[in-house]
Scaffold this active site. Structure first.
Site, PDB file in Angstrom:
ATOM      1  CB  SER A 167      -0.910   0.011   1.238  1.00  0.00           C
ATOM      2  OG  SER A 167      -1.553   1.259   1.383  1.00  0.00           O
ATOM      3  CE  LYS A 173      -4.560  -2.642   3.857  1.00  0.00           C
ATOM      4  NZ  LYS A 173      -5.719  -2.113   3.096  1.00  0.00           N
ATOM      5  CG  ASN A 175      -3.642  -4.237   0.308  1.00  0.00           C
ATOM      6  OD1 ASN A 175      -4.278  -4.195   1.353  1.00  0.00           O
ATOM      7  ND2 ASN A 175      -2.970  -3.193  -0.154  1.00  0.00           N
ATOM      8  NE  ARG A 206     -25.298 -13.879 -41.676  1.00  0.00           N
ATOM      9  CZ  ARG A 206     -24.360 -13.653 -42.606  1.00  0.00           C
ATOM     10  NH1 ARG A 206     -23.666 -12.527 -42.589  1.00  0.00           N
ATOM     11  NH2 ARG A 206     -24.124 -14.532 -43.552  1.00  0.00           N
TER      12      ARG A 206
END
Length: 346
Positions: A167, A173, A175, A206
């Site tokens: 982070s 952190k 993550n 089509r």
């Protein structure tokens, strides 16, 4: 030309996805063998319920993949079709007389359809549906891993990869970035299937719009699932597992599932240890710590030793409450081995 080119482009991609899924199953096999007896909390409605083992959880991750792989193999073998039939889906009779569509399909490595499928978009829908089933399966795995890697649980962690998971504003952190990437790919695939489902019914020979609207969702969906599966292979091959945290978290509420067995035990045994059980329950709740851990500490304080085969020790073991966990692990390990052997023989 566009339909045929799309089939030729997507088929090898699906082959690559299938190969990665098989390697994911091998990674699951390694985890199951290592943690078939590692107890953890089984959780229902986001709350702790009864004990399971981490090996059993991985077996549950693997089970839907085992079911999907044969379907993928069948689709690769016979579900990618040549598009042939001229402007309105009726090819020239001379071409049919000489089996030209069949020859072209064989030379391109595609299947020859029963009829041209200009407005029969079931081949497209079949590919997208299986891709979405695969997306849902890998999404289920990373949901579990992301929740288990929360700071409060800390039971697993993604493999450390340089440049991923940090982070910019909170350097402490870690993550679950791989989980986020896989989850994102799966969610987008769910949306793509919705678009493709809405383009399955097409008018006349089509269609106007429906035909064109499926191209990007299908090709992008294939890329998303291929990326998600590749990331999941990296995740499971390097997954960090912390059995001690699993056991400690399970023990925080262990007196709940142990209460019935303990009451039955002490109802038939006049045991001087009973007051320590009550004391352990009170201390565990007041200090928010494990019940069995607290009880074992109290036994040590009173210089009480219980043999490994003592009935009370067996009652307190979470593995006594895991039911057929070991059998389920064996079942999945055998199924993975069967897939491996089949691929080797092929």
């Amino acid at each position: 030309m566009i339909d045929t080119a799309m089939m030729m482009m997507l088929k090898p991609s699906l082959e690559h996805i299938t190969q990665d899924l098989e390697e994911i199953l091998t990674a699951c096999s390694v985890l199951i063998k290592a943690h078939r007896s590692s107890p953890m909390a089984g959780r229902t409605l986001m709350q702790q319920a009864l004990p399971i083992t981490f090996g059993t959880k991985v077996a549950q991750w693997a089970a839907p993949l085992i079911a999907i792989i044969p379907d993928l193999s069948q689709l690769i073998q016979s579900g990618f079709y040549l598009q042939w039939g001229g402007p309105v889906g009726v090819s020239h009779e001379d071409n049919e007389d000489h089996n030209l569509p069949q020859q072209v399909a064989a030379s391109l490595g595609l299947s020859a359809p029963l009829l041209p499928w200009h407005t029969n978009r079931q081949p497209i829908h079949a590919i997208a549906s299986l891709l979405d089933a695969c997306a849902g399966t890998i999404e289920n795995i990373v949901d579990d891993i992301a929740l288990m890697s929360q700071s409060e649980l800390g039971e697993v962690a993604e493999p450390p990869i340089e440049g991923m998971g940090g982070s910019s504003s909170m350097p402490h952190k870690r993550n679950p970035v791989l989980c986020a990437l896989i989850k994102t790919a799966a969610l987008r695939m769910h949306g793509h299937l919705s678009v493709i489902s809405n383009t399955t019914a097409q008018p006349f020979e089509r269609a106007l719009g429906q035909w064109h609207a499926s191209w990007v969702p299908l090709t992008e969906g294939m890329a998303l699932v291929a990326g998600g599966v590749s990331y999941l292979k990296t995740l499971l091959q390097g997954l960090q597992v912390y059995p001690e945290r699993m056991s400690a978290n399970l023990d925080l509420n262990s007196d709940a599932y142990l209460s019935k067995s303990l009451k039955e035990y002490f109802a038939h045994n006049e045991d001087a240890i009973y007051p320590l059980i009550e004391q352990a329950s009170e201390e565990a709740h007041s200090k928010h710590q494990g019940f069995v851990t607290t009880f074992q500490a109290l036994l040590a304080e009173h210089s009480i030793e219980l043999s490994e085969d003592h009935e009370l020790i067996i009652i307190l073991s979470p593995l006594s409450y895991c039911g057929a966990a070991q059998r389920q692990c064996d079942t999945i390990l055998q199924a993975i081995e069967n897939i491996t052997l089949k691929n080797e023989s092929a």
